[in-house]
Design a protein around this motif. Structure first.
Motif, mmCIF file in Angstrom:
data_model
loop_
_atom_site.group_PDB
_atom_site.id
_atom_site.type_symbol
_atom_site.label_atom_id
_atom_site.label_comp_id
_atom_site.label_asym_id
_atom_site.label_seq_id
_atom_site.Cartn_x
_atom_site.Cartn_y
_atom_site.Cartn_z
ATOM 1 N N HIS A 194 -23.975 55.507 24.305
ATOM 2 C CA HIS A 194 -25.071 54.529 24.326
ATOM 3 C C HIS A 194 -25.424 54.128 25.757
ATOM 4 C CE1 HIS A 194 -27.748 51.458 22.863
ATOM 5 N NE2 HIS A 194 -27.074 50.505 23.478
ATOM 6 N N ASP A 195 -24.435 54.032 26.624
ATOM 7 C CA ASP A 195 -24.687 53.653 28.015
ATOM 8 C C ASP A 195 -25.532 54.690 28.752
ATOM 9 O OD1 ASP A 195 -23.278 51.331 27.698
ATOM 10 O OD2 ASP A 195 -21.437 52.048 28.647
ATOM 11 N N LYS A 196 -25.560 55.925 28.226
ATOM 12 C CA LYS A 196 -26.373 56.971 28.845
ATOM 13 C C LYS A 196 -27.798 57.014 28.287
ATOM 14 C CE LYS A 196 -24.045 58.834 32.096
ATOM 15 N NZ LYS A 196 -24.592 58.869 33.475
ATOM 16 N N GLY A 197 -28.149 56.000 27.493
ATOM 17 C CA GLY A 197 -29.524 55.899 27.012
ATOM 18 C C GLY A 197 -29.748 56.293 25.572
ATOM 19 N N CYS A 228 -22.955 56.136 17.596
ATOM 20 C CA CYS A 228 -22.746 57.594 17.629
ATOM 21 C C CYS A 228 -21.599 57.927 18.574
ATOM 22 C CB CYS A 228 -24.032 58.293 18.065
ATOM 23 S SG CYS A 228 -23.848 60.069 18.329
ATOM 24 N N PHE A 229 -20.601 58.654 18.088
ATOM 25 C CA PHE A 229 -19.430 58.965 18.915
ATOM 26 C C PHE A 229 -19.279 60.443 19.245
ATOM 27 C CE2 PHE A 229 -17.767 59.455 14.603
ATOM 28 C CZ PHE A 229 -16.972 60.588 14.698
ATOM 29 N N GLY A 230 -20.163 61.295 18.725
ATOM 30 C CA GLY A 230 -20.036 62.718 19.009
ATOM 31 C C GLY A 230 -21.225 63.497 18.475
ATOM 32 N N PHE A 231 -21.218 64.804 18.720
ATOM 33 C CA PHE A 231 -22.344 65.662 18.360
ATOM 34 C C PHE A 231 -21.832 66.912 17.658
ATOM 35 C CE2 PHE A 231 -23.147 63.325 22.242
ATOM 36 C CZ PHE A 231 -24.312 62.642 21.926
ATOM 37 N N ALA A 283 -36.175 61.621 21.671
ATOM 38 C CA ALA A 283 -36.015 61.999 23.077
ATOM 39 C C ALA A 283 -34.714 61.459 23.646
ATOM 40 C CB ALA A 283 -37.207 61.494 23.884
ATOM 41 N N SER A 284 -34.368 60.215 23.301
ATOM 42 C CA SER A 284 -33.147 59.613 23.846
ATOM 43 C C SER A 284 -31.908 60.330 23.340
ATOM 44 C CB SER A 284 -33.082 58.126 23.488
ATOM 45 O OG SER A 284 -32.795 57.924 22.112
ATOM 46 N N MET A 285 -31.915 60.713 22.069
ATOM 47 C CA MET A 285 -30.753 61.398 21.511
ATOM 48 C C MET A 285 -30.677 62.848 21.983
ATOM 49 S SD MET A 285 -29.239 59.008 19.995
ATOM 50 C CE MET A 285 -27.882 60.034 19.425
ATOM 51 N N SER A 286 -31.830 63.459 22.199
ATOM 52 C CA SER A 286 -31.837 64.836 22.690
ATOM 53 C C SER A 286 -31.263 64.920 24.091
ATOM 54 C CB SER A 286 -33.270 65.377 22.674
ATOM 55 O OG SER A 286 -33.323 66.680 23.212
ATOM 56 N N SER A 287 -31.533 63.915 24.906
ATOM 57 C CA SER A 287 -31.059 63.945 26.290
ATOM 58 C C SER A 287 -29.541 63.876 26.380
ATOM 59 C CB SER A 287 -31.689 62.800 27.082
ATOM 60 O OG SER A 287 -31.246 61.541 26.605
ATOM 61 N N VAL A 288 -28.906 63.114 25.499
ATOM 62 C CA VAL A 288 -27.444 63.025 25.545
ATOM 63 C C VAL A 288 -26.787 64.169 24.768
ATOM 64 C CG1 VAL A 288 -27.355 60.537 25.920
ATOM 65 C CG2 VAL A 288 -27.437 61.408 23.585
ATOM 66 N N ARG A 289 -27.518 64.761 23.853
ATOM 67 C CA ARG A 289 -26.959 65.843 23.042
ATOM 68 C C ARG A 289 -26.793 67.141 23.841
ATOM 69 N NH1 ARG A 289 -28.609 69.928 19.767
ATOM 70 N NH2 ARG A 289 -27.288 70.345 17.957
ATOM 71 N N THR A 290 -27.387 67.205 25.029
ATOM 72 C CA THR A 290 -27.226 68.400 25.856
ATOM 73 C C THR A 290 -25.767 68.646 26.223
ATOM 74 O OG1 THR A 290 -27.688 67.063 27.826
ATOM 75 C CG2 THR A 290 -29.534 68.261 26.865
ATOM 76 N N PHE A 333 -20.404 61.310 31.065
ATOM 77 C CA PHE A 333 -20.249 60.096 30.265
ATOM 78 C C PHE A 333 -19.254 59.110 30.871
ATOM 79 C CE2 PHE A 333 -21.865 63.041 26.969
ATOM 80 C CZ PHE A 333 -22.921 62.284 26.497
ATOM 81 N N GLY A 334 -18.552 59.521 31.911
ATOM 82 C CA GLY A 334 -17.600 58.628 32.559
ATOM 83 C C GLY A 334 -16.392 58.302 31.705
#
Length: 210
Positions: A14-17, A23-26, A136-143, A198-199
């Protein structure tokens, strides 16, 4: 699936947008090309990719680990069916909760069904601006999923040479599973691009194998 760890993973995402706060994983299905077999060619032919393949399902965590690896299955199997066959959602329904009891979820592409513990992008029909922003927000972190699979192939390049991947003559499926385990081991020792993004720290090698 420790509730505290799931909470930590979801906060990192979530902190990455990411629009989702729980959501904890993909989850994703990986199609790995193989040499054209002499028998049962239709079973392993993937019509979408147009080559013969085996498929695996992986749950990518933001600490850089490949979790809940399932497979191999025949290349033509749909991702939604692979999810049901793997039993992953049964585990999610039983264990995927935060310390406060909130349902936690994973995120997948449009091939997956929409469920309480499995979220997907908005699709079909006319999308509102809010829906498009969510996607768009979920696609960016799903990479991060693609990074993990890319790292795996970069470290073990023989997995990408399909002429030598002949089912019936070698244990192609086991090779991918073992390489995934070794990739996780390297992440525990040296981190990864996903963990840095993700730090989040991966577990120590002792904790991972305990």
């Amino acid at each position: 699936m420790s509730p505290n760890l799931l909470q930590t993973y979801s906060e990192g995402i979530h902190d990455k947008g990411a629009a989702l706060e729980n959501c904890f994983g993909f989850v994703d299905g990986t199609v790995r090309p193989i040499s054209k077999p002499g028998v049962n060619q239709r079973a392993v032919y993937n019509g979408h990719k147009r080559f013969h393949a085996l498929k695996f399902q992986s749950l990518a965590l933001p600490n850089g680990l490949i979790d809940h690896l399932f497979g191999p299955v025949e290349g033509r199997m749909h991702d939604a069916r692979m999810l049901d066959t793997s039993g992953l959602y049964i585990d999610l329904a039983q264990f995927a909760f935060s310390p406060a009891g909130q349902e936690m979820c994973i995120y997948g592409d449009p091939a997956y069904p929409l469920r309480t513990h499995l979220q997907c992008p908005f699709r079909n029909g006319v999308l509102t601006r809010q829906m498009e922003e969510f996607n768009a927000s979920m696609s960016s972190v799903r990479t991060s999923v693609e990074w993990l699979f890319g790292d795996l192939i970069n470290y073990f390049k023989f997995l990408d040479y399909k002429k030598n991947l002949k089912i019936g003559l070698s244990h192609v499926g086991k090779m991918y599973i073992v390489c995934s385990l070794l990739r996780n081991t390297l992440t525990c020792l040296y981190r990864s691009t996903t963990a840095d993004y993700f730090g989040l720290d991966p577990p120590s090698l002792v904790d991972y194998f305990s």
